[in-house]
Design a protein around this motif. Structure first.
Motif, short mmCIF file in Angstrom:
data_model
loop_
_atom_site.label_atom_id
_atom_site.label_comp_id
_atom_site.label_asym_id
_atom_site.label_seq_id
_atom_site.Cartn_x
_atom_site.Cartn_y
_atom_site.Cartn_z
N PHE A 184 0.85 -1.18 0.00
CA PHE A 184 0.00 0.00 0.00
C PHE A 184 0.89 1.23 0.00
O PHE A 184 1.69 1.43 0.91
CB PHE A 184 -0.90 0.00 1.24
N VAL A 185 0.79 2.06 -1.03
CA VAL A 185 1.59 3.29 -1.12
C VAL A 185 0.89 4.39 -0.34
O VAL A 185 -0.24 4.76 -0.65
CB VAL A 185 1.80 3.72 -2.58
N ARG A 186 1.57 4.91 0.67
CA ARG A 186 0.96 5.95 1.51
C ARG A 186 1.07 7.32 0.87
O ARG A 186 0.16 8.14 0.96
CB ARG A 186 1.62 5.98 2.88
N GLN A 187 2.21 7.62 0.24
CA GLN A 187 2.37 8.91 -0.44
C GLN A 187 3.50 8.85 -1.44
O GLN A 187 4.40 8.02 -1.33
CB GLN A 187 2.63 10.03 0.58
N CYS A 243 10.11 9.53 -5.20
CA CYS A 243 10.07 8.50 -4.16
C CYS A 243 8.64 8.22 -3.72
O CYS A 243 7.71 8.94 -4.06
CB CYS A 243 10.87 8.95 -2.93
N ARG A 244 8.52 7.16 -2.93
CA ARG A 244 7.24 6.82 -2.31
C ARG A 244 7.49 6.26 -0.93
O ARG A 244 8.58 5.75 -0.64
CB ARG A 244 6.49 5.77 -3.15
N ASP A 245 6.49 6.38 -0.06
CA ASP A 245 6.48 5.68 1.22
C ASP A 245 5.53 4.51 1.05
O ASP A 245 4.37 4.71 0.66
CB ASP A 245 5.99 6.59 2.35
N GLU A 246 6.01 3.30 1.34
CA GLU A 246 5.22 2.11 1.05
C GLU A 246 5.03 1.26 2.30
O GLU A 246 5.98 1.01 3.05
CB GLU A 246 5.89 1.28 -0.04
N LEU A 247 3.80 0.83 2.51
CA LEU A 247 3.48 -0.12 3.56
C LEU A 247 3.52 -1.53 2.99
O LEU A 247 2.94 -1.79 1.93
CB LEU A 247 2.08 0.15 4.12
#
Length: 307
Positions: A82-85, A259-263
């Motif tokens: 799940f990509v948060r941002q 970039c991305r923040d990923e869960l």
């Protein structure tokens, strides 16, 4: 703590949220192992296709939160994603030199830096009073003065991200040559601070704030410009604006990494339900925003507000 790949990590409480603006409607708490990619990792990882191996999860962990993953990198992990941002991680290339950096800035950015510094100096009797702090002894002095500014800032009052009350970690970093700090003074009183910690050859944009009573003088921008002037003669390769975007970062940066923040979550029933709920809600909000920007609906909304 630093993992084998070079990024900081630690277990933290986090949550998947249904949000409208800053308002949280529903929250799904999760225990996550945070793995933060450094700027150097993000730059090195661009185009490589895969990232470093993730550390093992403890039995109680729900999964990982991996930050600043280059968009070109696919993380190797099982479970739910799940990509948060998504954002550009901006930086200044200090090795290129000050003149090259200034030349690459827009004319508006260059003139803005000069104009704001001149305006603040004029308010201070013609002198731009910026003081630098590097040694442990200097950092102790900095902390006392900067805390007086921090308590006035929205970062501390609203976001809980002001300068730490405990100076020990800041002073210890200075003792290992892993910190730089600056204060901007007006009439001998501090009005803005910047504290940066080192991550290898990069210096991070960690703690920043200014007294809102002096907002009209743009103290944060003036202090940032003065700090960068200093850093071109320092040992660092990059100045790292870290995660997230902002006009001030875009205006001063000489480069950036998408970039991305990923869960990455365990594939449990509870996690599947949470991801489905948040993903569906976010998609609905995107559609709602698109529709709300249609001219006819904007006119209707304005009519409703007037009524």
């Amino acid at each position: 703590m630093v993992d084998a790949g070079g990024g900081t990590r630690g277990v933290s409480a986090s949550a998947l949220k249904l949000q409208v603006g800053a308002r949280t409607l529903v929250s799904f708490p999760r225990r996550l192992l945070r793995v933060a990619w450094s700027l150097e990792q993000a730059l090195a990882g661009t185009g490589t296709g895969t990232g470093p191996a993730l550390p093992a999860l403890a039995r109680a962990d729900d999964g990982y939160l991996v930050t600043s993953v280059p968009d070109t990198v696919q993380l190797e992990a099982d479970g739910l994603r799940f990509v948060r941002q998504r954002y550009t991680r901006y930086y200044v290339d200090l090795a290129g030199g000050r003149e090259a950096w200034l030349t690459a800035l827009s004319g508006q950015a260059r003139s803005g830096l000069k104009r704001k510094a001149k305006k603040l100096a004029a308010a201070n009797g013609g002198v731009l009073d910026v003081r630098r702090y590097r040694s442990p002894e200097e950092m102790a002095v900095f902390h006392t003065l900067a805390r007086a500014v921090s308590v006035t800032t929205y970062q501390e009052r609203l976001l809980g991200s002001g300068l730490p009350e405990d100076a020990d970690a800041l002073i210890a970093a200075a003792g290992e040559d892993r910190a730089r700090a600056w204060l901007l003074f007006l009439s001998e009183a501090p009005i803005a601070y910047l504290w940066c910690g080192a991550d290898g050859d990069a210096l991070r944009y960690d703690y920043v704030g200014h007294d809102p009573a002096h907002q009209a003088l743009s103290p944060g921008s003036v202090l940032m410009g003065a700090a960068l002037d200093d850093l071109f003669a320092d040992r660092f390769r990059w100045f790292d604006f870290t995660e997230g975007e902002g006009q001030h970062k875009r205006g001063l940066a000489s480069g950036g990494v998408a970039c991305r923040d990923e869960l990455l979550l365990r594939a449990t029933i509870a996690n599947r339900a949470a991801v489905a709920a948040v993903g569906g809600f976010d998609a609905a909000m995107v559609v709602a925003k698109r529709w709300s920007e249609a001219p006819a609906l904007k006119r209707f909304a304005q009519h409703v507000r007037r009524a």
